[in-house]
Design a protein around this motif. Sequence first.
Motif, short mmCIF file in Angstrom:
data_model
loop_
_atom_site.label_atom_id
_atom_site.label_comp_id
_atom_site.label_asym_id
_atom_site.label_seq_id
_atom_site.Cartn_x
_atom_site.Cartn_y
_atom_site.Cartn_z
N UNK A 104 0.71 -1.16 0.12
CA UNK A 104 -0.12 0.14 -0.17
C UNK A 104 1.09 1.31 0.04
N UNK A 105 1.93 1.23 0.80
CA UNK A 105 2.65 2.37 0.96
C UNK A 105 3.37 2.60 -0.18
N UNK A 106 4.04 1.77 -1.05
CA UNK A 106 4.75 1.63 -2.40
C UNK A 106 3.80 2.29 -3.50
N UNK A 107 2.48 1.81 -3.28
CA UNK A 107 1.56 2.12 -4.47
C UNK A 107 1.14 3.69 -4.16
N UNK A 108 0.84 3.87 -3.06
CA UNK A 108 0.49 5.51 -2.79
C UNK A 108 1.75 6.42 -3.29
N UNK A 109 2.94 5.79 -2.73
CA UNK A 109 4.21 6.64 -3.11
C UNK A 109 4.31 6.95 -4.65
N UNK A 110 4.04 5.88 -5.37
CA UNK A 110 4.30 5.77 -6.74
C UNK A 110 3.17 6.57 -7.53
N UNK A 111 1.90 6.42 -6.81
CA UNK A 111 0.68 7.32 -7.44
C UNK A 111 0.72 8.48 -7.28
N UNK A 112 1.38 8.96 -6.00
CA UNK A 112 1.67 10.47 -5.94
C UNK A 112 2.48 10.95 -6.87
N UNK A 113 3.77 10.30 -7.12
CA UNK A 113 4.84 10.42 -8.12
C UNK A 113 4.35 10.55 -9.42
N UNK A 114 3.33 9.56 -9.69
CA UNK A 114 3.11 9.62 -11.22
C UNK A 114 2.02 10.81 -11.33
N UNK A 115 1.16 10.99 -10.50
CA UNK A 115 0.26 12.09 -10.47
C UNK A 115 0.94 13.41 -10.54
N UNK A 116 2.10 13.65 -9.77
CA UNK A 116 2.83 14.93 -10.07
C UNK A 116 3.58 15.03 -11.27
N UNK A 117 4.04 13.96 -12.11
CA UNK A 117 4.65 14.06 -13.42
C UNK A 117 3.43 14.17 -14.57
N UNK A 118 2.29 13.77 -14.12
CA UNK A 118 1.27 13.95 -15.14
C UNK A 118 0.47 15.04 -14.97
N UNK A 119 0.70 15.97 -14.10
CA UNK A 119 -0.02 17.24 -14.05
C UNK A 119 -0.32 18.11 -15.31
N UNK A 120 0.82 18.22 -16.01
CA UNK A 120 0.47 18.96 -17.10
C UNK A 120 0.04 18.19 -18.46
N UNK A 121 -0.14 16.76 -18.29
CA UNK A 121 -0.43 16.12 -19.43
C UNK A 121 -1.64 16.11 -19.92
N UNK A 122 -2.22 15.52 -21.03
CA UNK A 122 -3.55 15.69 -21.45
C UNK A 122 -4.68 14.89 -20.43
N UNK A 123 -4.16 14.10 -19.65
CA UNK A 123 -4.80 13.45 -18.81
C UNK A 123 -5.18 14.15 -17.64
N UNK A 124 -6.46 14.34 -17.08
CA UNK A 124 -6.70 15.00 -15.95
C UNK A 124 -6.80 14.11 -14.71
N UNK A 125 -7.45 14.70 -13.49
CA UNK A 125 -7.70 13.66 -12.53
C UNK A 125 -8.83 12.80 -12.78
N UNK A 126 -9.64 13.24 -13.57
CA UNK A 126 -10.81 12.30 -13.88
C UNK A 126 -10.85 12.33 -15.27
N UNK A 127 -11.10 11.05 -15.79
CA UNK A 127 -11.60 10.67 -17.23
C UNK A 127 -12.49 10.22 -17.27
N UNK A 128 -13.01 10.36 -18.53
CA UNK A 128 -14.20 9.67 -19.30
C UNK A 128 -13.61 8.25 -19.84
N UNK A 129 -14.49 7.47 -20.11
CA UNK A 129 -14.15 5.98 -20.34
C UNK A 129 -13.16 5.99 -21.63
N UNK A 130 -13.34 6.87 -22.74
CA UNK A 130 -12.46 6.72 -23.82
C UNK A 130 -11.07 7.35 -23.46
N UNK A 131 -10.93 8.38 -22.67
CA UNK A 131 -9.73 8.91 -22.31
C UNK A 131 -9.01 8.15 -21.34
#
Length: 90
Positions: free
Chosen positions: A17-44
């Motif tokens: 759980x700890x590793x997943x949360x850490x990676x998720x937090x890191x991936x989230x910060x890396x993807x902040x400027x990407x075309x993928x928002x925090x919430x996505x429709x099914x196609x996205x």
Amino acid sequence: MHFDIELPQEFQEELKKSVIQTLSDSLGSLNNDSKFGDWMDKGTACQYIGVSRSTFDKIIKKYNVPYTLLGGSYFFSKVELNKFMLDHSK
């Protein structure tokens, strides 16, 4: 050299759980400027994890991928998709 270490199941789960949360937090910060928002429709969401819509529909049913249903539209959390992908990686 190879070592096998056995850890108590409870410790393994907490560590995972700890590793997943850490990676998720890191991936989230890396993807902040990407075309993928925090919430996505099914196609996205399909584009985000790199599968077709029909494959994603099968994955949703088989693995109970969490989603939010609003007005007949499915929305997927980037954090939950990241966790799902990490949970199912080999």
